[in-house]
Write a protein that holds these residues in place. Sequence first.
Motif, PDB file in Angstrom:
ATOM      1  N   LEU A  91     -26.912 -16.468  17.680  1.00 37.36           N
ATOM      2  CA  LEU A  91     -26.853 -17.898  17.392  1.00 37.36           C
ATOM      3  C   LEU A  91     -27.589 -18.243  16.102  1.00 37.36           C
ATOM      4  CD1 LEU A  91     -27.316 -19.455  20.950  1.00 37.36           C
ATOM      5  CD2 LEU A  91     -25.223 -19.311  19.595  1.00 37.36           C
ATOM      6  N   LEU A  92     -28.808 -17.753  15.955  1.00 39.97           N
ATOM      7  CA  LEU A  92     -29.571 -18.080  14.747  1.00 39.97           C
ATOM      8  C   LEU A  92     -28.958 -17.425  13.510  1.00 39.97           C
ATOM      9  CD1 LEU A  92     -33.252 -17.911  16.053  1.00 39.97           C
ATOM     10  CD2 LEU A  92     -31.822 -19.920  15.670  1.00 39.97           C
ATOM     11  N   GLY A  93     -28.564 -16.152  13.659  1.00 41.09           N
ATOM     12  CA  GLY A  93     -27.890 -15.484  12.545  1.00 41.09           C
ATOM     13  C   GLY A  93     -26.581 -16.158  12.200  1.00 41.09           C
ATOM     14  N   GLY A  94     -25.875 -16.605  13.240  1.00 40.77           N
ATOM     15  CA  GLY A  94     -24.600 -17.294  13.029  1.00 40.77           C
ATOM     16  C   GLY A  94     -24.758 -18.608  12.286  1.00 40.77           C
ATOM     17  N   PHE A  95     -25.794 -19.356  12.626  1.00 44.04           N
ATOM     18  CA  PHE A  95     -25.995 -20.641  11.952  1.00 44.04           C
ATOM     19  C   PHE A  95     -26.456 -20.460  10.506  1.00 44.04           C
ATOM     20  CE2 PHE A  95     -26.205 -22.355  16.361  1.00 44.04           C
ATOM     21  CZ  PHE A  95     -25.111 -23.216  16.238  1.00 44.04           C
ATOM     22  N   ILE A  96     -27.163 -19.354  10.236  1.00 41.69           N
ATOM     23  CA  ILE A  96     -27.475 -19.046   8.828  1.00 41.69           C
ATOM     24  C   ILE A  96     -26.168 -18.758   8.080  1.00 41.69           C
ATOM     25  CG2 ILE A  96     -28.555 -17.370   7.280  1.00 41.69           C
ATOM     26  CD1 ILE A  96     -30.768 -17.031   9.390  1.00 41.69           C
ATOM     27  N   TYR A  97     -25.287 -17.976   8.697  1.00 41.39           N
ATOM     28  CA  TYR A  97     -23.994 -17.663   8.086  1.00 41.39           C
ATOM     29  C   TYR A  97     -23.155 -18.925   7.877  1.00 41.39           C
ATOM     30  CZ  TYR A  97     -19.156 -16.023   7.866  1.00 41.39           C
ATOM     31  OH  TYR A  97     -17.850 -15.819   7.501  1.00 41.39           O
ATOM     32  N   LEU A  98     -23.202 -19.846   8.844  1.00 44.64           N
ATOM     33  CA  LEU A  98     -22.410 -21.072   8.750  1.00 44.64           C
ATOM     34  C   LEU A  98     -22.851 -21.969   7.597  1.00 44.64           C
ATOM     35  CD1 LEU A  98     -22.014 -22.035  12.522  1.00 44.64           C
ATOM     36  CD2 LEU A  98     -20.208 -21.292  10.958  1.00 44.64           C
ATOM     37  N   SER A  99     -24.087 -21.783   7.134  1.00 45.22           N
ATOM     38  CA  SER A  99     -24.558 -22.575   5.989  1.00 45.22           C
ATOM     39  C   SER A  99     -23.684 -22.356   4.761  1.00 45.22           C
ATOM     40  CB  SER A  99     -26.011 -22.205   5.662  1.00 45.22           C
ATOM     41  OG  SER A  99     -26.876 -22.530   6.734  1.00 45.22           O
ATOM     42  N   LYS A 100     -23.045 -21.198   4.721  1.00 46.66           N
ATOM     43  CA  LYS A 100     -22.142 -20.860   3.616  1.00 46.66           C
ATOM     44  C   LYS A 100     -20.972 -21.836   3.529  1.00 46.66           C
ATOM     45  CE  LYS A 100     -19.145 -17.003   2.169  1.00 46.66           C
ATOM     46  NZ  LYS A 100     -18.702 -15.618   2.495  1.00 46.66           N
TER      47      LYS A 100
END
Length: 243
Positions: A91-100
């Motif tokens: 979840l946290l890694g995914g939301f960092i990726y979604l910042s893109k």
Amino acid sequence: MFILFFIQLMVVLVFLLIGWAIVKKEAYGLISSFHSRPKEEQEELLHNGYPQKTGMLLILTAFVLLILLPLIFTPFSYALEIQIGVMVIMLLGGFIYLSKFEVSQKRKKSYIISISVAVVTFGILFGVFYLGFQEAEMTLKENSFEISGVYGDQWEYEEITKVELLEEMPEVLIRTNGYGMQSISKGHFKVKGFGSSLLFINKDHSPYLLIKTADDTIFLNSKDAEKTKDWYHQLVEQLDKAE
């Protein structure tokens, strides 16, 4: 065990349902603050695929958790900890990726916020797990004994009303304030036949030391059975001296 299974299954179903609603039903209102954004920002997020990727992140997380779910029925000691860790990382890694895929003028801010949240969250979790998994130690002093670590305290020998070595741990009914992982129980729990109790136990590592005082019921053991037995004999010896 089955209660834990159904709780985890409910988490999986919630992630699946929300992810499906976002991806298939375009329920973008389920994404935090989406509908409160200006119209042009919403359109840019849709163009970037941000909502769809958010939904897919939840669905993917749900499927990974579903694959890991049977682990709790195996002898593996850290099944729950692995499941929690994987969920947090995804979840946290995914939301960092979604910042893109954020709107261009907010992308940098989104990276900073998501990375900061991840760092703080991992720091807190590391601290909690580190403290929780530290094995409690019992130290015998002249007039008292002390149990170290989180939830530890000191008790006078004169407070003790009973000391017993148990080959089996009584059934733990519910956690009231403490760590209740698959491999350890530490803190305040309700124990069948004993009521409110203070636990410092490594599960499936008999024997278990039961200490009853005027105010507390304590269960304690070590992964090393001989150390648990030594604690018992040392306590009994101290009580004999006090008589």
